[in-house]
Design a protein around this motif. Structure first.
Motif, PDB file in Angstrom:
ATOM      1  N   ASN A  86       0.855  -1.177   0.000  1.00 36.55           N
ATOM      2  CA  ASN A  86       0.000   0.000   0.000  1.00 36.55           C
ATOM      3  C   ASN A  86       0.903   1.243   0.000  1.00 36.55           C
ATOM      4  O   ASN A  86       2.133   1.110  -0.058  1.00 36.55           O
ATOM      5  CB  ASN A  86      -0.980  -0.003   1.187  1.00 36.55           C
ATOM      6  CG  ASN A  86      -0.261  -0.056   2.527  1.00 36.55           C
ATOM      7  OD1 ASN A  86       0.627   0.751   2.811  1.00 36.55           O
ATOM      8  ND2 ASN A  86      -0.626  -1.026   3.361  1.00 36.55           N
ATOM      9  N   HIS A  87       0.288   2.394   0.091  1.00 32.74           N
ATOM     10  CA  HIS A  87       1.043   3.646  -0.030  1.00 32.74           C
ATOM     11  C   HIS A  87       2.181   3.759   0.986  1.00 32.74           C
ATOM     12  O   HIS A  87       3.188   4.407   0.731  1.00 32.74           O
ATOM     13  CB  HIS A  87       0.083   4.816   0.150  1.00 32.74           C
ATOM     14  CG  HIS A  87       0.697   6.135  -0.164  1.00 32.74           C
ATOM     15  ND1 HIS A  87       0.860   6.582  -1.461  1.00 32.74           N
ATOM     16  CD2 HIS A  87       1.217   7.100   0.624  1.00 32.74           C
ATOM     17  CE1 HIS A  87       1.447   7.765  -1.441  1.00 32.74           C
ATOM     18  NE2 HIS A  87       1.669   8.108  -0.198  1.00 32.74           N
ATOM     19  N   ARG A  88       2.001   3.156   2.120  1.00 32.09           N
ATOM     20  CA  ARG A  88       3.012   3.310   3.169  1.00 32.09           C
ATOM     21  C   ARG A  88       3.760   2.016   3.458  1.00 32.09           C
ATOM     22  O   ARG A  88       4.332   1.837   4.536  1.00 32.09           O
ATOM     23  CB  ARG A  88       2.333   3.828   4.447  1.00 32.09           C
ATOM     24  CG  ARG A  88       1.696   5.181   4.203  1.00 32.09           C
ATOM     25  CD  ARG A  88       1.261   5.845   5.466  1.00 32.09           C
ATOM     26  NE  ARG A  88       0.394   6.971   5.169  1.00 32.09           N
ATOM     27  CZ  ARG A  88      -0.360   7.595   6.063  1.00 32.09           C
ATOM     28  NH1 ARG A  88      -0.336   7.208   7.310  1.00 32.09           N
ATOM     29  NH2 ARG A  88      -1.121   8.603   5.704  1.00 32.09           N
ATOM     30  N   ASP A  89       3.725   1.107   2.520  1.00 31.17           N
ATOM     31  CA  ASP A  89       4.386  -0.180   2.726  1.00 31.17           C
ATOM     32  C   ASP A  89       4.782  -0.718   1.357  1.00 31.17           C
ATOM     33  O   ASP A  89       4.032  -1.454   0.723  1.00 31.17           O
ATOM     34  CB  ASP A  89       3.435  -1.130   3.461  1.00 31.17           C
ATOM     35  CG  ASP A  89       4.111  -2.449   3.864  1.00 31.17           C
ATOM     36  OD1 ASP A  89       5.256  -2.699   3.418  1.00 31.17           O
ATOM     37  OD2 ASP A  89       3.491  -3.218   4.619  1.00 31.17           O
ATOM     38  N   GLU A 111      -1.728   9.840  -2.673  1.00 32.12           N
ATOM     39  CA  GLU A 111      -2.375   8.957  -1.701  1.00 32.12           C
ATOM     40  C   GLU A 111      -3.901   8.986  -1.818  1.00 32.12           C
ATOM     41  O   GLU A 111      -4.582   8.076  -1.348  1.00 32.12           O
ATOM     42  CB  GLU A 111      -1.924   9.310  -0.274  1.00 32.12           C
ATOM     43  CG  GLU A 111      -2.187   8.180   0.729  1.00 32.12           C
ATOM     44  CD  GLU A 111      -1.472   8.365   2.069  1.00 32.12           C
ATOM     45  OE1 GLU A 111      -0.752   9.371   2.235  1.00 32.12           O
ATOM     46  OE2 GLU A 111      -1.628   7.488   2.946  1.00 32.12           O
ATOM     47  N   GLU A 164      -5.494   5.833  -3.048  1.00 27.18           N
ATOM     48  CA  GLU A 164      -5.352   4.585  -2.301  1.00 27.18           C
ATOM     49  C   GLU A 164      -6.704   3.875  -2.176  1.00 27.18           C
ATOM     50  O   GLU A 164      -7.748   4.511  -2.175  1.00 27.18           O
ATOM     51  CB  GLU A 164      -4.749   4.876  -0.918  1.00 27.18           C
ATOM     52  CG  GLU A 164      -4.333   3.632  -0.123  1.00 27.18           C
ATOM     53  CD  GLU A 164      -3.461   2.613  -0.877  1.00 27.18           C
ATOM     54  OE1 GLU A 164      -4.028   1.690  -1.491  1.00 27.18           O
ATOM     55  OE2 GLU A 164      -2.223   2.750  -0.836  1.00 27.18           O
ATOM     56  N   TYR A 165      -6.666   2.561  -2.107  1.00 28.13           N
ATOM     57  CA  TYR A 165      -7.860   1.699  -2.039  1.00 28.13           C
ATOM     58  C   TYR A 165      -8.660   1.686  -3.332  1.00 28.13           C
ATOM     59  O   TYR A 165      -9.836   1.309  -3.332  1.00 28.13           O
ATOM     60  CB  TYR A 165      -8.781   2.084  -0.869  1.00 28.13           C
ATOM     61  CG  TYR A 165      -8.142   1.965   0.492  1.00 28.13           C
ATOM     62  CD1 TYR A 165      -7.485   0.800   0.874  1.00 28.13           C
ATOM     63  CD2 TYR A 165      -8.206   3.011   1.410  1.00 28.13           C
ATOM     64  CE1 TYR A 165      -6.899   0.686   2.126  1.00 28.13           C
ATOM     65  CE2 TYR A 165      -7.630   2.910   2.662  1.00 28.13           C
ATOM     66  CZ  TYR A 165      -6.973   1.747   3.015  1.00 28.13           C
ATOM     67  OH  TYR A 165      -6.399   1.640   4.251  1.00 28.13           O
ATOM     68  N   MET A 193       7.046  -5.215   9.229  1.00 29.27           N
ATOM     69  CA  MET A 193       6.283  -4.176   8.544  1.00 29.27           C
ATOM     70  C   MET A 193       6.922  -2.799   8.753  1.00 29.27           C
ATOM     71  O   MET A 193       7.333  -2.463   9.852  1.00 29.27           O
ATOM     72  CB  MET A 193       4.858  -4.166   9.106  1.00 29.27           C
ATOM     73  CG  MET A 193       3.935  -3.229   8.379  1.00 29.27           C
ATOM     74  SD  MET A 193       2.268  -3.292   9.094  1.00 29.27           S
ATOM     75  CE  MET A 193       2.613  -2.533  10.696  1.00 29.27           C
ATOM     76  N   PRO A 194       7.025  -2.006   7.673  1.00 28.12           N
ATOM     77  CA  PRO A 194       7.551  -0.646   7.849  1.00 28.12           C
ATOM     78  C   PRO A 194       6.719   0.111   8.893  1.00 28.12           C
ATOM     79  O   PRO A 194       5.499  -0.036   8.937  1.00 28.12           O
ATOM     80  CB  PRO A 194       7.372  -0.017   6.469  1.00 28.12           C
ATOM     81  CG  PRO A 194       7.276  -1.155   5.522  1.00 28.12           C
ATOM     82  CD  PRO A 194       6.662  -2.287   6.284  1.00 28.12           C
ATOM     83  N   GLU A 232       5.602   2.983   9.189  1.00 29.62           N
ATOM     84  CA  GLU A 232       4.512   3.853   8.736  1.00 29.62           C
ATOM     85  C   GLU A 232       3.274   3.067   8.289  1.00 29.62           C
ATOM     86  O   GLU A 232       2.229   3.655   8.009  1.00 29.62           O
ATOM     87  CB  GLU A 232       4.987   4.712   7.559  1.00 29.62           C
ATOM     88  CG  GLU A 232       6.021   5.759   7.914  1.00 29.62           C
ATOM     89  CD  GLU A 232       5.417   6.892   8.721  1.00 29.62           C
ATOM     90  OE1 GLU A 232       4.278   7.292   8.432  1.00 29.62           O
ATOM     91  OE2 GLU A 232       6.097   7.360   9.652  1.00 29.62           O
ATOM     92  N   GLY A 233       3.419   1.757   8.173  1.00 26.73           N
ATOM     93  CA  GLY A 233       2.349   0.984   7.546  1.00 26.73           C
ATOM     94  C   GLY A 233       1.207   0.559   8.457  1.00 26.73           C
ATOM     95  O   GLY A 233       0.260  -0.070   7.997  1.00 26.73           O
ATOM     96  N   TYR A 293      -2.685   1.402   7.618  1.00 27.20           N
ATOM     97  CA  TYR A 293      -3.213   0.612   6.501  1.00 27.20           C
ATOM     98  C   TYR A 293      -3.395  -0.844   6.912  1.00 27.20           C
ATOM     99  O   TYR A 293      -4.373  -1.487   6.549  1.00 27.20           O
ATOM    100  CB  TYR A 293      -2.280   0.696   5.292  1.00 27.20           C
ATOM    101  CG  TYR A 293      -2.453   1.943   4.460  1.00 27.20           C
ATOM    102  CD1 TYR A 293      -3.447   1.995   3.483  1.00 27.20           C
ATOM    103  CD2 TYR A 293      -1.667   3.059   4.641  1.00 27.20           C
ATOM    104  CE1 TYR A 293      -3.635   3.128   2.713  1.00 27.20           C
ATOM    105  CE2 TYR A 293      -1.841   4.208   3.880  1.00 27.20           C
ATOM    106  CZ  TYR A 293      -2.825   4.235   2.908  1.00 27.20           C
ATOM    107  OH  TYR A 293      -3.006   5.352   2.146  1.00 27.20           O
TER     108      TYR A 293
END
Lengths: 499, 499
Positions: A238-241, A275, A278-279, B31-32, B34-35, B38
């Motif tokens: 996802n955007h942050r991973d 972002e 996202e989804y 997991m990062p 920031e994630g 999500y």
């Protein structure tokens, strides 16, 4: 129907996709070797839930309703609807039975391909490949929406808007250009010395160097991570991973270092899509070719840049703890860009690489537009290698059996690699009109480069088509001349052709 | 209804659980940072699918049908039905609204607990804890099936069949016994020297040692893996994928080494449940207490064994690359078993540990059976520490705020830790009647020990209740005397009481 209902359905699809992406990442990076059978059950079940939902009544209702009332959708909703509709129209007419047969055939073909590789004999793969081709040909009429030739239909699954008419012209130019450059290097160039490239550099030393470099380039480790794997890849959960992987070779530092720069390019793309998408299916790359343009921009455009390496070399030497202290910068730099014809695509250098792609493109076109039979393929393959690269495979393993793509019926995929390379060179040309790239790469702050790519490419995700992105970012359509100019500049310098 | 339909539904539930387990493992190991937001969306969605299915009509129909036609089920189906029915009966009468309130309260209480820890002030946690207790008391009548007292109902969620009547008696004996042993050590014992325990042992050195040790003990790395984490755990994704985690301290090798031996005990249990139970709730541990008996068997029974360490010490010294070459085996062994009263449960040694559990048990019983109020708890806590361990917390952080359990309303969980310890000692006693354990631990082949545990415990999964497992394996019901005998043997030896 409310937009929220439509977006909720898309979100749930996306959450299932995120889950499948984690499971895939895990199975390639860490899953215990014995766990694969159980894992297959899990991904099979979740994929089932995913596809059921994707072609379910809620989705169908949403498409029908908002097709009639697009004004009730936000910008994000509209961009998502467009993509969902395209995919729906592509697949909804395909008989379920045919898809099942197709899927079973590719799975069988993968096994046959592995067997053929083990036996080093194309004969073991021939029948399964023929079946893949036959079923793909059966599918093409369902996928065909406009007046396209059959291979165009396949191309468009990976690169929307691309045609054989364009590629024929572009690839002819690229092939001619590369062959001319190679002749020039051969006649007037000085080969770089690469003896020292195999000196031992430990994984820890390489990792220290490359982690800093890709961080400088803009890959965000707080939203990413780097793992070991056999086949390197990048995956945007996802955007942050957004994770990348690599393999290491302590006697060949180039493998991991250029590999990680490459994957970080894919990763930076995924990390910098707006972002707000996202989804939804808009939070993805615009195409395989555009995705590859970002990884190759990192790997080849940045990774071949003299200023970049001049700036990084002292740190590289520091990380190598003395191993390269006796190597002058110029010798080091030149060694990275040696060109040598090879039989294996994934081992090719950045000058000869497009020739490998062009050979595959021409063969796929012959299969789908000109009726070439599987029996003819090995001979066609070998002759083309001889003609374009001057070397002829002596067996199937170093020839027609080397790529996995055909076993999965991914016909039309190969051109993406070359398109990405041409896009990267064209973007670089446009970028240089606005940015002093060499000066930036000599400095401590590379961020203007990432910002330019984000502004022109990353942020849009899949909301714009490849040709529009390239037109908007560079002011013109795909133009292979930039790649050839770029290759000349780099290789004539490295080979000291004009000295 | 066909058995296959019932088993398919169970399998799909299990596949969702496997998926959630991988996501949880990932969020704790890789997991990062920031994630997490999500990830919360993903696990929330999948948990929703899981619970919908679990209380769905298919499940209800299956329970009703097979309750009437148990003879149509195989052995596996019958074992699964029993567990499914138990859980269904436990929860189906609870009003959905109450469960939602309960779940929200624990989530809020977790935040309050963290805040209270930060402020080192129980006052910040008091109200939320009171609400957790109030709601748990509201739930107990729904959960209560027989003539049990309220706290028995809570105990049974973690240890089927356990009662306060049994625990009162058992814990009184254990408390008295441990206090007597401590007095003996104090009066006639010689404290081991532990100065050298803080010598630096690198993560790589520790890992080399412990990987071999747990492999020898029977943890199967081809169906497992070891990762770094903040809070160590073991997770059985499925029969062929059972992972353990640890944290490392290079100045305290005991943390990772005993931690990994412990988690490998959990892992070996999950790896050796009969595979025929896979994809059903039978492929799980029998209870928290039985699970803990397997981890503590490894950590305390094996990990305190003189023969085991005598055999391993040369390899330990080799892994430490000289760091412990000046330490004689006897001094090394004795240092591992120093006992010292501590305020913090998770730092407690294996002699005083049960006292920490007994204190929590007594307090929980006061809350649920005797109407103790939250206002009284810190004083009760502190006085009990003074009475049982001879030390009094000077603040809430080292006192009543140290454990996470109450913030999650996990009342009744704590006794599992002590039960596991008692079970482990009792199993060891029974094992010694059949196996020459010390001789085995002096040899190169530890497999008879794992085989005994698999035969008597592991294989059954959750198909048998804890009391039946213990009765069958040892020939009698839970008997705390084995723990006390064991403690005496180990600690009197280490403290040279009879020398």
């Amino acid at each position: 129907m409310k937009e929220a209902t439509f977006l909720k359905e898309l979100k749930e699809l996306d959450l299932l996709q995120q889950t499948l992406a984690i499971l895939e990442w895990d199975s390639q990076t860490g899953m215990p070797e014995e766990g694969s059978e159980y894992r297959g059950e899990t991904t099979g079940y979740l994929s089932g839930l995913y596809f059921e939902k994707k072609i379910g009544s809620k989705m169908k209702d949403a498409i029908e309703y908002f097709d009639q009332h697009p004004e009730e959708l936000s910008e994000v909703g509209q961009a998502a609807l467009k993509l969902v509709k395209e995919e729906y129209e592509l697949n909804h007419a395909v008989p379920n039975e045919l898809m099942v047969t197709f899927s079973a055939a590719t799975s069988k073909a993968h096994g046959a391909w592995q067997k053929a590789r083990k036996e080093n004999d194309f004969a073991f793969f021939k029948e399964a490949l023929a079946e893949n081709i036959r079923l793909t040909k059966e599918l093409i009429p369902y996928w065909k929406k406009e007046e396209k030739n059959d291979y165009d239909v396949l191309l468009n699954q990976y690169e929307p808007g691309m045609t054989t008419a364009i590629l024929d012209e572009v690839f002819a130019e690229v092939r001619k250009g590369i062959m001319a450059i190679r002749q020039e290097l051969n006649e007037r160039g000085t080969k770089p010395n690469t003896d020292f490239l195999s000196r031992t550099m430990t994984k820890a030393q390489q990792k220290r160097f490359i982690t800093k470099v890709v961080t400088d380039l803009g890959y965000d480790f707080s939203r990413g991570r780097l793992d070991d794997t056999i086949h390197p890849f990048a995956t945007g959960i996802n955007h942050r991973d957004v994770r990348i992987t690599t393999r290491w070779n302590e006697q060949d530092f180039m493998m991991a270092i250029f590999g990680i720069i490459h994957e970080a390019g894919h990763g930076m793309y995924e990390q910098n899509i707006d972002e707000k998408y996202e989804y939804t299916p808009v939070h993805e790359g615009a195409s395989m070719g555009i995705h590859e343009s970002q990884s190759l921009f990192n790997e080849i455009i940045i990774g071949s840049n003299r200023s970049f390496w001049q700036k990084q070399y002292p740190f590289f030497q520091e990380c190598a703890e003395g191993t390269f202290d006796d190597i002058a910068f110029d010798d080091f730099y030149r060694s990275l860009k040696k060109s040598q014809a090879s039989l294996i695509r994934i081992e090719a250098d950045s000058l000869t690489y497009p020739l490998h792609i062009i050979i595959r493109y021409e063969i796929e076109k012959m299969i789908f537009n000109e009726g070439a039979t599987v029996e003819q393929l090995p001979e066609i393959w070998n002759s083309k290698y001889e003609e374009y690269l001057g070397i002829r495979p002596s067996d199937d393993l170093t020839g027609i059996l080397q790529d996995v793509h055909w076993s999965g019926s991914s016909f039309g995929y190969f051109p993406s690699y070359a398109l990405g390379y041409m896009y990267a060179a064209q973007l670089y040309h446009a970028m240089k009109k606005e940015l002093a790239v060499d000066t930036i790469l000599s400095s401590d702050d590379y961020s203007p480069i990432k910002q330019w790519l984000t502004k022109n490419i990353h942020q849009y995700g899949a909301s714009r088509k490849p040709n529009q992105l390239i037109q908007d970012a560079t002011g013109e359509a795909l133009n292979p001349q930039y790649l050839l100019d770029y290759m000349k500049k780099i290789y004539f310098d490295v080979y000291q052709v004009n000295r």
